[in-house]
Design an enzyme around this catalytic site. Structure first.
Site, mmCIF file in Angstrom:
data_model
loop_
_atom_site.group_PDB
_atom_site.id
_atom_site.type_symbol
_atom_site.label_atom_id
_atom_site.label_comp_id
_atom_site.label_asym_id
_atom_site.label_seq_id
_atom_site.Cartn_x
_atom_site.Cartn_y
_atom_site.Cartn_z
ATOM 1 C CB CYS A 1 -0.979 -0.039 1.184
ATOM 2 S SG CYS A 1 -2.291 1.196 1.066
ATOM 3 C CG HIS B 1 -2.983 -3.299 3.825
ATOM 4 N ND1 HIS B 1 -1.866 -2.555 4.119
ATOM 5 C CD2 HIS B 1 -3.918 -2.423 3.390
ATOM 6 C CE1 HIS B 1 -2.117 -1.279 3.873
ATOM 7 N NE2 HIS B 1 -3.347 -1.176 3.424
ATOM 8 C CD GLU C 1 0.192 -5.081 5.742
ATOM 9 O OE1 GLU C 1 0.262 -5.786 4.712
ATOM 10 O OE2 GLU C 1 0.033 -3.847 5.696
#
Lengths: 296, 195
Positions: B77, B174, B176
């Protein structure tokens, strides 16, 4: 596979995760918003008046004029937050229609409901709410808040209440983590929080959502103090644009928040920042002027 | 192997948690000296303007560019924006090391943030052939890619959201934030020269 979902809990909490380690600044004009963005703010809070002026002016403090919010949204590319009154779900609906990135259901404004907060699950946009302790934080998360900030005492420039609230919340979490599971229901009852969220907090060892500090942060050292205590980032309200040199102070607070464990860097960025906001010590204020007690 | 995670602002802790989960040593990078012993670097999600300004203020731009010229770097991002050679419509500090053009906030504001499943063959494993659940938060889009850039993932309408150029990796979304560690494992294989 072209099914797209919006307004999920993950997206609401996720935006707060992107703000971590950052500084969210109160701004009242597009020009201030640009100064904040230039200084490295990770978001701005669009307001008509900063809390220090709300205190001086007195009267009823309400949601800002949408025109100011639109102008600030047009001025910057970083996320824009705006405040609604506690329990004023129509102000929240208006802020959602405007398209702000986060709503702060805030005790800094005059509460619209003495018993109930907004049902934040009803909205596609995320909410941040204030708290003084873990029970209040988990009640707000139960209502759908996707981010929490400890309240401190807004508009004072006195960090003492921010420290007290952060220590209270983080201390309660440390205590909770040590409890056996059979004591969680009694703990939930004691702090007035939903059992499932108490259980989740124990399992995570932290608040289930991002937790910033707010209310009285006025210097780079204040910001680093809150970070070292264990919050995820800081809100700075009146502390920047009520100071002598907002540009430099804003940048210094951003840099101290990133390098919060490095006193040499904090010393360096703290040099020659000009006058901080004058401030008022919370201990000298009558109880009736305390904003943090608002919220149920 | 040690992977550095740029820890100026954003969700660096989430990346570090996944790296720890898959058994790779991770260190926070805030100053040039923190890059001394890392083999690869992740630039996390966050606010790209904030990350850029802090990189300039603390002398990280040149060391990061130097690192990215030879070692693996992955941007998620805001990190993808930071790697790009160009961001349309915005003037902000960028490393400009990857031959992609990005558009910030390409989908709109937070009300337009979305989640979706993407088919990404590059990261699939024999054990896990499922689509990747991708989370887009005020996300950028990869508008154009250079000739040496491989497109790893696109939305159904063809817009590019993940790309790789040699040892550089960029994702608009994302990985993560989900429990799925396949992108991190893919980047670790990249860093080890296995893919």
């Amino acid at each position: 596979m072209d099914d797209q979902t919006v307004g999920t809990v993950g997206l609401k909490r996720g935006l707060a995760q992107m703000l971590k380690g950052g500084v969210i600044m109160d701004v009242v004009t597009p020009e201030q918003a640009r100064i904040a963005e230039q200084a490295g703010a990770c978001a701005v809070m669009a307001l008509e008046r900063v809390p220090a002026d709300i205190r001086v002016d007195g009267g009823v403090a309400r949601m800002s004029d949408p025109d100011i919010i639109y102008k600030i949204m047009d001025a910057v590319t970083i996320p824009v937050m705006a405040k609604c009154r506690i329990g004023h779900f129509v102000e929240a609906q208006i802020l959602e229609a405007i398209g702000v990135d986060y709503v702060d259901e805030s005790e800094v404004l005059t509460p619209a409901d003495q018993h109930h907060h907004v049902n934040k699950h009803d909205f596609k946009i995320p909410f941040v709410c204030g708290c003084r302790n873990l029970g209040e934080a988990l009640r707000r998360i139960g209502e759908g808040a996707a981010m929490i900030r400890t309240k401190g005492e807004a508009g004072t420039g006195d960090v003492v209440e921010a420290v007290y609230h952060a220590r209270t919340v983080l201390g309660e979490i440390r205590r909770l983590v040590g409890l056996p599971d059979e004591e969680l229901m009694a703990f939930s009852k004691e702090i007035g929080a939903p059992y499932e969220l108490v259980k989740e907090t124990k399992e995570l060892g932290r608040m289930p959502v991002v937790n910033f500090a707010a209310g009285g942060i006025a210097t780079p050292a204040d910001a680093a103090l809150m970070m070292q205590l264990g919050v995820d980032g800081v809100f700075v309200g009146s502390g920047i644009f009520k100071s002598g040199d907002p540009e430099r102070r804003a940048k210094a607070i951003v840099e101290a928040t990133t390098h919060f464990r490095d006193p040499r860097i904090i010393a360096e960025v703290s040099r020659n920042l000009g006058e901080p906001m004058v401030g008022r010590s919370v201990s000298s204020m009558p109880e009736s002027e305390h904003l943090a007690v608002r919220g149920w | 192997m040690t992977i550095g995670v740029l820890a100026l602002q954003g969700d660096f802790a989430e990346h570090i948690q996944i790296l720890a989960h898959v058994g790779v040593r991770a260190v926070e990078v805030r100053l040039p000296r923190d890059m001394a012993n890392i083999d690869a670097l992740i630039i996390p999600g966050g606010e790209s303007t904030t990350i850029g300004k802090l990189s300039v203020a603390f002398g990280l731009m040149a060391p990061l560019c130097q690192f990215a010229s030879e070692k693996p770097v992955w941007g998620t991002c805001a990190g993808a924006i930071f790697l790009a050679k160009e961001s349309t419509g915005h003037d902000q500090p960028m490393l400009q090391v990857m031959d992609i053009v990005v558009q910030r906030n390409a989908f709109g504001r937070q009300v337009d943030s979305f989640e979706t499943d993407l088919d990404i063959p590059a990261v699939k494993t024999p054990e896990n052939q499922h689509p990747v659940h991708a989370v887009f938060i005020r996300a950028p889009l990869i508008e154009r890619v250079g000739k040496d850039v491989e497109v790893l993932a696109s939305l159904p309408d063809g817009r590019i959201v993940a790309a790789r150029q040699g040892h550089l990796l960029a994702t608009s979304f994302h990985p993560e934030l989900t429990g799925d560690d396949r992108f991190h494992r893919y980047f670790i294989r990249m860093a080890a020269g296995l893919t």
